[in-house]
Design an enzyme around this catalytic site. Sequence first.
Site, PDB file in Angstrom:
ATOM      1  N   SER A  98       0.789  -1.158   0.091  1.00 22.82           N
ATOM      2  CA  SER A  98      -0.200   0.042   0.094  1.00 22.82           C
ATOM      3  C   SER A  98       0.753   1.249  -0.022  1.00 22.82           C
ATOM      4  O   SER A  98       1.606   1.781  -0.892  1.00 22.82           O
ATOM      5  CB  SER A  98      -0.933  -0.039   1.182  1.00 22.82           C
ATOM      6  OG  SER A  98      -2.100   0.717   0.976  1.00 22.82           O
ATOM      7  N   ASP A 234      -9.464  -6.262  -4.248  1.00 23.55           N
ATOM      8  CA  ASP A 234      -9.036  -5.332  -3.228  1.00 23.55           C
ATOM      9  C   ASP A 234      -9.870  -4.081  -3.569  1.00 23.55           C
ATOM     10  O   ASP A 234     -10.178  -3.435  -4.518  1.00 23.55           O
ATOM     11  CB  ASP A 234      -7.612  -4.689  -3.774  1.00 23.55           C
ATOM     12  CG  ASP A 234      -6.962  -3.574  -3.021  1.00 23.55           C
ATOM     13  OD1 ASP A 234      -7.484  -2.859  -2.564  1.00 23.55           O
ATOM     14  OD2 ASP A 234      -5.707  -3.676  -3.064  1.00 23.55           O
ATOM     15  N   HIS A 262      -7.177  -6.378   0.138  1.00 25.13           N
ATOM     16  CA  HIS A 262      -6.196  -5.347   0.197  1.00 25.13           C
ATOM     17  C   HIS A 262      -4.808  -5.823   0.693  1.00 25.13           C
ATOM     18  O   HIS A 262      -3.687  -5.277   0.553  1.00 25.13           O
ATOM     19  CB  HIS A 262      -6.641  -3.949   0.749  1.00 25.13           C
ATOM     20  CG  HIS A 262      -5.514  -2.987   0.511  1.00 25.13           C
ATOM     21  ND1 HIS A 262      -5.103  -2.497  -0.560  1.00 25.13           N
ATOM     22  CD2 HIS A 262      -4.834  -2.100   1.278  1.00 25.13           C
ATOM     23  CE1 HIS A 262      -4.064  -1.524  -0.447  1.00 25.13           C
ATOM     24  NE2 HIS A 262      -3.952  -1.329   0.965  1.00 25.13           N
TER      25      HIS A 262
END
Length: 307
Positions: A98, A234, A262
């Site tokens: 991320s 995601d 995610h």
Amino acid sequence: MPPLVRDSRVVHGHRRAFVLTGNGPPLLLLHGIGNSAQTWAGVIEKLAQHHTVLAPDLLGHGWSDKPRGDYSIAAYANGMRDLLSVLDIEQATVVGHSLGGGLALQFAYQFPERCERLALVGSGGLGPELSAGLRAATLPGAEAVLTALAGVSGVLRMGLRVVEGVGRAGGWQRLRDLAEAGDALLALKDVEARRAFLRTLRGVVDARGQAVTAIDRLYLADAVPMLVVWGSRDPIVPAAHAETVRRLVPSARVEVFPGAGHWPHLDDPDRFCTVLLDFLATTTPAAHDRDSWRALLSQDDEGRATR
């Protein structure tokens, strides 16, 4: 998953917490916004059987200090370089999830001589699309909203964890994403943590989505072995961004985990370790040299050298 045991060093006057374990070629694991090194707890032991694993709590996160300071991606990259130097680690394969993926890209751009490989997991910095919740958190008044949410996040987190456990057999994997978001909110109970979170987020995101991109520099990634891992479901950063990398960096290895969200390294830790360890075993670390780097930077849109 039991809490990881941290060590720490003071760098530039601020305590930086980290997990350091294992033996072998170094792996630097970078977590996402609102998370900490704990996000890697399910994979560290297996990775550390063959590698020296360094998993820091980024400044403003986890057990690291949360000063009023610079939380830009460039500053985070500088901080990682300095922590590596303090720990006498000259080069590493950088794995980023991320926000940590965007940081990994920035680190490779700023310090190519210290980055042996790149592994991006549900990475930021590869397109503007982003969940509405994170975009909303950049708006005026968001700190008051986060304060209220953090106050009830403990109950929310417990409920989601229970439902996730009951629903796991039914394939309700998106509940893990909600539960992880609940954990991130729980970490924002302290005002310093909330302010660090917002400074970090607003450095890369605005109301329209991700404002910082590495797309214009992805051609440089051909000089570094790259792995991209994404969850097909995601809900925060769309899996279509993995296809962007596949198109712009033909040499990259792209793995999309069906049904994962995610946090694919949490949804399927065994597969994640298998894929990452295979990538490490079958690729040669980048050997940076200034002439080749200069030639890459000098190319025009057609790949021709310019003067």
